[in-house]
Design a protein around this motif. Structure first.
Motif, mmCIF file in Angstrom:
data_model
loop_
_atom_site.group_PDB
_atom_site.id
_atom_site.type_symbol
_atom_site.label_atom_id
_atom_site.label_comp_id
_atom_site.label_asym_id
_atom_site.label_seq_id
_atom_site.Cartn_x
_atom_site.Cartn_y
_atom_site.Cartn_z
ATOM 1 N N TYR A 146 -0.239 -7.119 4.290
ATOM 2 C CA TYR A 146 0.063 -5.728 4.605
ATOM 3 C C TYR A 146 0.289 -5.002 3.292
ATOM 4 O O TYR A 146 1.074 -5.442 2.453
ATOM 5 N N ARG A 147 -0.425 -3.904 3.120
ATOM 6 C CA ARG A 147 -0.333 -3.141 1.879
ATOM 7 C C ARG A 147 0.113 -1.725 2.220
ATOM 8 O O ARG A 147 -0.544 -1.033 2.991
ATOM 9 N N ILE A 203 3.373 -4.559 -1.394
ATOM 10 C CA ILE A 203 2.428 -5.445 -0.709
ATOM 11 C C ILE A 203 3.218 -6.630 -0.168
ATOM 12 O O ILE A 203 4.130 -7.131 -0.824
ATOM 13 N N TYR A 204 2.895 -7.022 1.050
ATOM 14 C CA TYR A 204 3.588 -8.111 1.729
ATOM 15 C C TYR A 204 2.547 -9.091 2.249
ATOM 16 O O TYR A 204 1.460 -8.685 2.646
ATOM 17 N N ALA A 205 2.895 -10.377 2.265
ATOM 18 C CA ALA A 205 1.978 -11.379 2.799
ATOM 19 C C ALA A 205 2.788 -12.407 3.563
ATOM 20 O O ALA A 205 3.926 -12.727 3.184
ATOM 21 N N GLN A 206 2.214 -12.909 4.639
ATOM 22 C CA GLN A 206 2.888 -13.964 5.398
ATOM 23 C C GLN A 206 1.867 -14.898 6.012
ATOM 24 O O GLN A 206 0.740 -14.506 6.272
ATOM 25 N N ALA A 251 6.675 -16.349 4.018
ATOM 26 C CA ALA A 251 6.454 -14.938 3.690
ATOM 27 C C ALA A 251 6.805 -14.678 2.230
ATOM 28 O O ALA A 251 7.597 -15.409 1.630
ATOM 29 N N ALA A 252 6.206 -13.633 1.670
ATOM 30 C CA ALA A 252 6.496 -13.211 0.299
ATOM 31 C C ALA A 252 6.146 -11.736 0.166
ATOM 32 O O ALA A 252 5.301 -11.225 0.901
ATOM 33 N N SER A 253 6.810 -11.067 -0.767
ATOM 34 C CA SER A 253 6.483 -9.663 -1.022
ATOM 35 C C SER A 253 6.707 -9.349 -2.495
ATOM 36 O O SER A 253 7.341 -10.113 -3.218
ATOM 37 N N LEU A 286 3.384 -16.786 -5.470
ATOM 38 C CA LEU A 286 4.652 -17.144 -4.835
ATOM 39 C C LEU A 286 4.426 -17.665 -3.418
ATOM 40 O O LEU A 286 5.009 -18.676 -3.012
ATOM 41 N N LEU A 287 3.552 -17.006 -2.677
ATOM 42 C CA LEU A 287 3.246 -17.435 -1.314
ATOM 43 C C LEU A 287 2.626 -18.826 -1.308
ATOM 44 O O LEU A 287 2.977 -19.663 -0.476
ATOM 45 N N ALA A 288 1.718 -19.089 -2.251
ATOM 46 C CA ALA A 288 1.076 -20.397 -2.333
ATOM 47 C C ALA A 288 2.093 -21.496 -2.646
ATOM 48 O O ALA A 288 2.040 -22.583 -2.064
ATOM 49 N N GLU A 289 3.036 -21.206 -3.541
ATOM 50 C CA GLU A 289 4.070 -22.189 -3.875
ATOM 51 C C GLU A 289 4.931 -22.503 -2.649
ATOM 52 O O GLU A 289 5.235 -23.663 -2.370
#
Length: 124
Positions: free
Chosen positions: A34-35, A40-43, A55-57, A84-87
């Protein structure tokens, strides 16, 4: 010139079209991006169980960026969010994901997030 309402409706239509084809599972969750204009946010989402797994942002990462023309104002933090999300995904035992660009073009900040996640070993 399209107004903001029709632009948003077009993006939502594209997102619905993409979501018809992809779905996240526990083994291969959906990486939803989501941008907003500023963030920007990702989950990672398991659609079968309707759960967010990771989740990460960009609010969690501190990356420099001037935001001036020619600078790397929003793209660098987006890449850091992907990393960060990948980690966090690796820590949760997730190796592979299916990418959901949220009706946006795979370009700029959305592509930078995917690139950061790939660099840290997430298979998209």
């Amino acid at each position: 010139m399209m107004d903001a309402k029709t632009r948003r409706q077009a993006r939502v239509r594209r997102h619905v079209r993409v979501r018809r084809k992809i779905s996240g599972t526990a083994e291969r969750p959906r990486l939803a991006v989501y941008r907003s204009n500023r963030h920007i946010y990702a989950q990672l989402v398991d659609d079968e169980a309707a759960r967010t797994l990771v989740a990460a942002s960009d609010r969690e990462v501190r990356v420099g960026g001037t935001g001036k023309a020619g600078g790397d104002g929003k793209t660098a933090p987006s890449k850091a969010v992907g990393e960060l999300l990948a980690e966090r995904a690796k820590a949760a035992g997730i190796e592979r994901v299916v990418f959901d660009r949220g009706g946006r073009l795979f370009h700029g900040r959305v592509a930078a997030l995917a690139e950061g996640a790939r660099e840290k070993g997430l298979q998209i």
